[in-house]
Scaffold this motif. Structure first.
Motif, PDB file in Angstrom:
ATOM      1  N   THR A  89       0.856  -1.190   0.000  1.00 33.53           N
ATOM      2  CA  THR A  89       0.000   0.000   0.000  1.00 33.53           C
ATOM      3  C   THR A  89       0.897   1.247   0.000  1.00 33.53           C
ATOM      4  OG1 THR A  89      -0.037   0.230   2.396  1.00 33.53           O
ATOM      5  CG2 THR A  89      -1.771  -1.158   1.413  1.00 33.53           C
ATOM      6  N   GLU A  90       0.299   2.377  -0.352  1.00 34.77           N
ATOM      7  CA  GLU A  90       1.056   3.634  -0.402  1.00 34.77           C
ATOM      8  C   GLU A  90       1.585   4.003   1.000  1.00 34.77           C
ATOM      9  OE1 GLU A  90       2.175   4.825  -3.120  1.00 34.77           O
ATOM     10  OE2 GLU A  90       3.203   6.387  -1.950  1.00 34.77           O
ATOM     11  N   ASN A  91       0.760   3.769   2.046  1.00 35.79           N
ATOM     12  CA  ASN A  91       1.206   4.084   3.420  1.00 35.79           C
ATOM     13  C   ASN A  91       2.445   3.269   3.786  1.00 35.79           C
ATOM     14  OD1 ASN A  91      -0.740   5.922   3.933  1.00 35.79           O
ATOM     15  ND2 ASN A  91      -2.117   4.476   4.978  1.00 35.79           N
ATOM     16  N   LEU A  92       2.458   1.998   3.373  1.00 38.11           N
ATOM     17  CA  LEU A  92       3.605   1.152   3.700  1.00 38.11           C
ATOM     18  C   LEU A  92       4.830   1.580   2.890  1.00 38.11           C
ATOM     19  CD1 LEU A  92       1.872  -2.331   4.137  1.00 38.11           C
ATOM     20  CD2 LEU A  92       2.803  -0.855   5.918  1.00 38.11           C
ATOM     21  N   VAL A  93       4.614   1.960   1.649  1.00 37.08           N
ATOM     22  CA  VAL A  93       5.733   2.478   0.832  1.00 37.08           C
ATOM     23  C   VAL A  93       6.366   3.671   1.555  1.00 37.08           C
ATOM     24  CG1 VAL A  93       6.273   3.719  -1.306  1.00 37.08           C
ATOM     25  CG2 VAL A  93       4.916   1.615  -1.397  1.00 37.08           C
ATOM     26  N   GLN A  94       5.512   4.534   2.097  1.00 37.24           N
ATOM     27  CA  GLN A  94       6.011   5.734   2.791  1.00 37.24           C
ATOM     28  C   GLN A  94       6.808   5.375   4.052  1.00 37.24           C
ATOM     29  OE1 GLN A  94       5.972   8.694   1.476  1.00 37.24           O
ATOM     30  NE2 GLN A  94       4.796   7.884  -0.258  1.00 37.24           N
ATOM     31  N   ALA A  95       6.506   4.195   4.635  1.00 42.57           N
ATOM     32  CA  ALA A  95       7.185   3.789   5.885  1.00 42.57           C
ATOM     33  C   ALA A  95       8.573   3.194   5.627  1.00 42.57           C
ATOM     34  CB  ALA A  95       6.319   2.767   6.627  1.00 42.57           C
ATOM     35  N   CYS A  96       8.927   3.014   4.339  1.00 46.73           N
ATOM     36  CA  CYS A  96      10.203   2.338   4.011  1.00 46.73           C
ATOM     37  C   CYS A  96      11.374   3.320   3.956  1.00 46.73           C
ATOM     38  CB  CYS A  96      10.098   1.658   2.642  1.00 46.73           C
ATOM     39  SG  CYS A  96       8.936   0.296   2.625  1.00 46.73           S
ATOM     40  N   ASP A  97      12.547   2.833   4.376  1.00 49.53           N
ATOM     41  CA  ASP A  97      13.786   3.616   4.208  1.00 49.53           C
ATOM     42  C   ASP A  97      14.387   3.369   2.830  1.00 49.53           C
ATOM     43  OD1 ASP A  97      13.994   4.674   6.952  1.00 49.53           O
ATOM     44  OD2 ASP A  97      14.091   2.542   7.453  1.00 49.53           O
ATOM     45  N   HIS A  98      14.200   2.141   2.307  1.00 49.23           N
ATOM     46  CA  HIS A  98      14.662   1.803   0.954  1.00 49.23           C
ATOM     47  C   HIS A  98      13.533   1.057   0.262  1.00 49.23           C
ATOM     48  CE1 HIS A  98      18.906   2.410   2.117  1.00 49.23           C
ATOM     49  NE2 HIS A  98      18.561   1.796   3.231  1.00 49.23           N
ATOM     50  N   LEU A  99      13.411   1.238  -1.044  1.00 46.24           N
ATOM     51  CA  LEU A  99      12.456   0.467  -1.849  1.00 46.24           C
ATOM     52  C   LEU A  99      13.291  -0.284  -2.882  1.00 46.24           C
ATOM     53  CD1 LEU A  99       9.471   0.539  -1.309  1.00 46.24           C
ATOM     54  CD2 LEU A  99       9.203   2.179  -3.161  1.00 46.24           C
ATOM     55  N   VAL A 100      13.355  -1.608  -2.716  1.00 49.74           N
ATOM     56  CA  VAL A 100      14.299  -2.375  -3.541  1.00 49.74           C
ATOM     57  C   VAL A 100      13.570  -3.262  -4.542  1.00 49.74           C
ATOM     58  CG1 VAL A 100      16.045  -2.384  -1.714  1.00 49.74           C
ATOM     59  CG2 VAL A 100      14.476  -4.325  -1.922  1.00 49.74           C
ATOM     60  N   ARG A 101      14.301  -3.617  -5.594  1.00 40.63           N
ATOM     61  CA  ARG A 101      13.757  -4.473  -6.647  1.00 40.63           C
ATOM     62  C   ARG A 101      14.730  -5.612  -6.912  1.00 40.63           C
ATOM     63  NH1 ARG A 101      10.666  -5.144 -11.207  1.00 40.63           N
ATOM     64  NH2 ARG A 101      11.835  -5.684 -13.055  1.00 40.63           N
ATOM     65  N   ILE A 102      14.172  -6.799  -7.158  1.00 38.79           N
ATOM     66  CA  ILE A 102      14.989  -7.940  -7.594  1.00 38.79           C
ATOM     67  C   ILE A 102      14.995  -7.879  -9.120  1.00 38.79           C
ATOM     68  CG2 ILE A 102      15.230 -10.453  -7.587  1.00 38.79           C
ATOM     69  CD1 ILE A 102      13.199 -10.431  -5.176  1.00 38.79           C
ATOM     70  N   PRO A 103      16.186  -7.779  -9.736  1.00 38.44           N
ATOM     71  CA  PRO A 103      16.190  -7.687 -11.205  1.00 38.44           C
ATOM     72  C   PRO A 103      15.613  -8.956 -11.829  1.00 38.44           C
ATOM     73  CG  PRO A 103      18.431  -7.785 -10.313  1.00 38.44           C
ATOM     74  CD  PRO A 103      17.519  -7.759  -9.146  1.00 38.44           C
ATOM     75  N   GLN A 104      14.895  -8.802 -12.906  1.00 39.85           N
ATOM     76  CA  GLN A 104      14.299  -9.954 -13.594  1.00 39.85           C
ATOM     77  C   GLN A 104      14.645  -9.911 -15.074  1.00 39.85           C
ATOM     78  OE1 GLN A 104      10.135  -9.808 -11.073  1.00 39.85           O
ATOM     79  NE2 GLN A 104      10.067 -10.614 -13.148  1.00 39.85           N
ATOM     80  N   ALA A 105      14.726 -11.105 -15.668  1.00 37.59           N
ATOM     81  CA  ALA A 105      14.821 -11.197 -17.129  1.00 37.59           C
ATOM     82  C   ALA A 105      13.558 -11.924 -17.585  1.00 37.59           C
ATOM     83  CB  ALA A 105      16.063 -11.997 -17.502  1.00 37.59           C
ATOM     84  N   GLY A 106      13.329 -12.037 -18.871  1.00 38.18           N
ATOM     85  CA  GLY A 106      12.175 -12.799 -19.351  1.00 38.18           C
ATOM     86  C   GLY A 106      10.891 -12.009 -19.263  1.00 38.18           C
ATOM     87  N   SER A 107       9.762 -12.720 -19.384  1.00 37.75           N
ATOM     88  CA  SER A 107       8.483 -12.011 -19.546  1.00 37.75           C
ATOM     89  C   SER A 107       7.617 -12.023 -18.287  1.00 37.75           C
ATOM     90  CB  SER A 107       7.710 -12.640 -20.702  1.00 37.75           C
ATOM     91  OG  SER A 107       7.466 -13.998 -20.396  1.00 37.75           O
ATOM     92  N   ALA A 108       8.041 -12.706 -17.206  1.00 37.07           N
ATOM     93  CA  ALA A 108       7.206 -12.739 -15.988  1.00 37.07           C
ATOM     94  C   ALA A 108       7.099 -11.337 -15.410  1.00 37.07           C
ATOM     95  CB  ALA A 108       7.821 -13.689 -14.965  1.00 37.07           C
ATOM     96  N   ASP A 109       5.865 -10.954 -14.993  1.00 34.10           N
ATOM     97  CA  ASP A 109       5.646  -9.621 -14.404  1.00 34.10           C
ATOM     98  C   ASP A 109       6.405  -9.469 -13.099  1.00 34.10           C
ATOM     99  OD1 ASP A 109       3.869  -8.986 -16.289  1.00 34.10           O
ATOM    100  OD2 ASP A 109       2.069  -9.446 -15.118  1.00 34.10           O
ATOM    101  N   SER A 110       6.380 -10.556 -12.311  1.00 32.68           N
ATOM    102  CA  SER A 110       6.935 -10.484 -10.961  1.00 32.68           C
ATOM    103  C   SER A 110       7.263 -11.892 -10.512  1.00 32.68           C
ATOM    104  CB  SER A 110       5.891  -9.885 -10.004  1.00 32.68           C
ATOM    105  OG  SER A 110       4.755 -10.737  -9.946  1.00 32.68           O
ATOM    106  N   LEU A 111       7.916 -11.991  -9.363  1.00 31.45           N
ATOM    107  CA  LEU A 111       8.193 -13.299  -8.750  1.00 31.45           C
ATOM    108  C   LEU A 111       7.070 -13.635  -7.776  1.00 31.45           C
ATOM    109  CD1 LEU A 111      11.885 -12.402  -8.094  1.00 31.45           C
ATOM    110  CD2 LEU A 111      11.179 -14.403  -9.414  1.00 31.45           C
ATOM    111  N   ASN A 112       6.896 -14.918  -7.524  1.00 29.91           N
ATOM    112  CA  ASN A 112       5.979 -15.345  -6.469  1.00 29.91           C
ATOM    113  C   ASN A 112       6.447 -14.747  -5.137  1.00 29.91           C
ATOM    114  OD1 ASN A 112       6.238 -17.547  -4.167  1.00 29.91           O
ATOM    115  ND2 ASN A 112       4.218 -17.752  -5.069  1.00 29.91           N
ATOM    116  N   LEU A 113       5.489 -14.376  -4.283  1.00 32.12           N
ATOM    117  CA  LEU A 113       5.820 -13.706  -3.018  1.00 32.12           C
ATOM    118  C   LEU A 113       6.807 -14.509  -2.162  1.00 32.12           C
ATOM    119  CD1 LEU A 113       5.370 -11.651  -0.716  1.00 32.12           C
ATOM    120  CD2 LEU A 113       3.302 -12.925  -0.118  1.00 32.12           C
ATOM    121  N   ALA A 114       6.565 -15.815  -2.015  1.00 29.72           N
ATOM    122  CA  ALA A 114       7.445 -16.617  -1.146  1.00 29.72           C
ATOM    123  C   ALA A 114       8.849 -16.720  -1.739  1.00 29.72           C
ATOM    124  CB  ALA A 114       6.850 -18.008  -0.920  1.00 29.72           C
TER     125      ALA A 114
END
Ligand code: SAM
Length: 246
Positions: free
Chosen positions: A198-223
């Motif tokens: 949520t936007e409130n939780l984004v605001q609570a973060c000190d860093h917002l990080v991303r795991i780099p991806q290749a290929g066509s998957a939108d995202s990784l499974n949460l676990a």
């Protein structure tokens, strides 16, 4: 205010970790088997109720065709939020509105294996003590402190937390390997399976990080995303394995 733990291993884990085991339910067919007999003796010595039942009743209690021979009624247990503020190092995993009990259980198991200090459930999550979630933890539910709080309470806690809150986000501007995880305590914040953070939780973060991806998957499974980030965050504290090379 209780849940069902199925199988010998889980019940021993609950007892070993000091959880409130209230009743042991045993199949009449298994009561004479040595490990079950030992478990019954241990429970009797601790004043725990023993209930001998038919396989038909165990099947209906566990909603499984091939139920385990023993299960137990165990009291639910959550840690106090202030415990999280009392540490000057360590890693917690926080899950925003996790929906899938399989993901939840897998994350608790991973948090245990990688030495996280606890798992925080934020907002309206699936029940961590639901049978499917407990099964997926493979006993780790009894080893990892669990915390449950509203989004508002989490944001208040984050503002008092002495370490870093690292949020994972598909739009994160920083590679997940950049924050110095070994440098003080960290909360690794993971988003909901469908909606992310949520936007409130984004605001609570000190860093917002991303795991780099290749290929066509939108995202990784949460676990899976949790395991990748948590392994990296905990790598400095995990025992080094030998490579086997001379
Ligand atoms: N549609 C959602 C979105 O837009 O955020 C996808 C959510 S993803 C299935 C669930 C969570 O896993 C995300 O909120 C994030 O915490 C984590 N995650 C998955 N892939 C990620 C990636 N490549 N980088 C960072 N976090 C990721």
């Amino acid at each position: 205010n209780a849940f069902l733990a199925e199988g010998h291993k889980l019940i021993v884990d609950a007892l070993d970790n000091g959880w409130d085991v209230r009743q042991l339910i045993v199949s009449k067919n298994a009561a004479q088997e040595t490990p079950v007999e030992k478990l019954i003796s241990r429970c009797v010595a601790s004043g725990i109720d023993i209930l001998l039942v038919s396989n038909r009743i165990l099947t209906s209690l566990t909603r499984r065709d091939n139920p385990q021979m023993v299960c137990a009624v165990v009291g639910r247990q959550f840690g106090a939020d202030d415990d999280i503020l009392a540490h000057s190092e360590g890693t917690w995993v926080a899950l925003d509105r996790v929906r899938d009990p399989g993901n939840l259980g897998t994350i608790v198991r991973t948090a245990d294996a990688l030495g996280a200090r606890g798992v925080i459930f934020i907002g309206d999550t699936t029940d961590p003590f639901a049978t499917e979630a407990v099964r997926a933890t493979m006993g780790s539910i009894f080893a990892v402190p669990l915390y449950a709080m509203s989004e508002e309470a989490f944001c208040a806690l984050a503002s008092r937390f002495s370490g870093k809150v690292v949020g994972t986000h598909l739009a994160g501007s920083v590679d997940f390997r950049v924050p110095a995880y070994e440098d003080g305590p960290t909360i690794l914040l993971m988003g909901n399976e469908q909606a992310g953070l949520t936007e409130n939780l984004v605001q609570a973060c000190d860093h917002l990080v991303r795991i780099p991806q290749a290929g066509s998957a939108d995202s990784l499974n949460l676990a899976i995303a949790t395991a990748i980030c948590l392994f990296h965050a905990r790598a400095h504290a995990l025992p080094a394995e030998s490579t086997g090379e001379a």
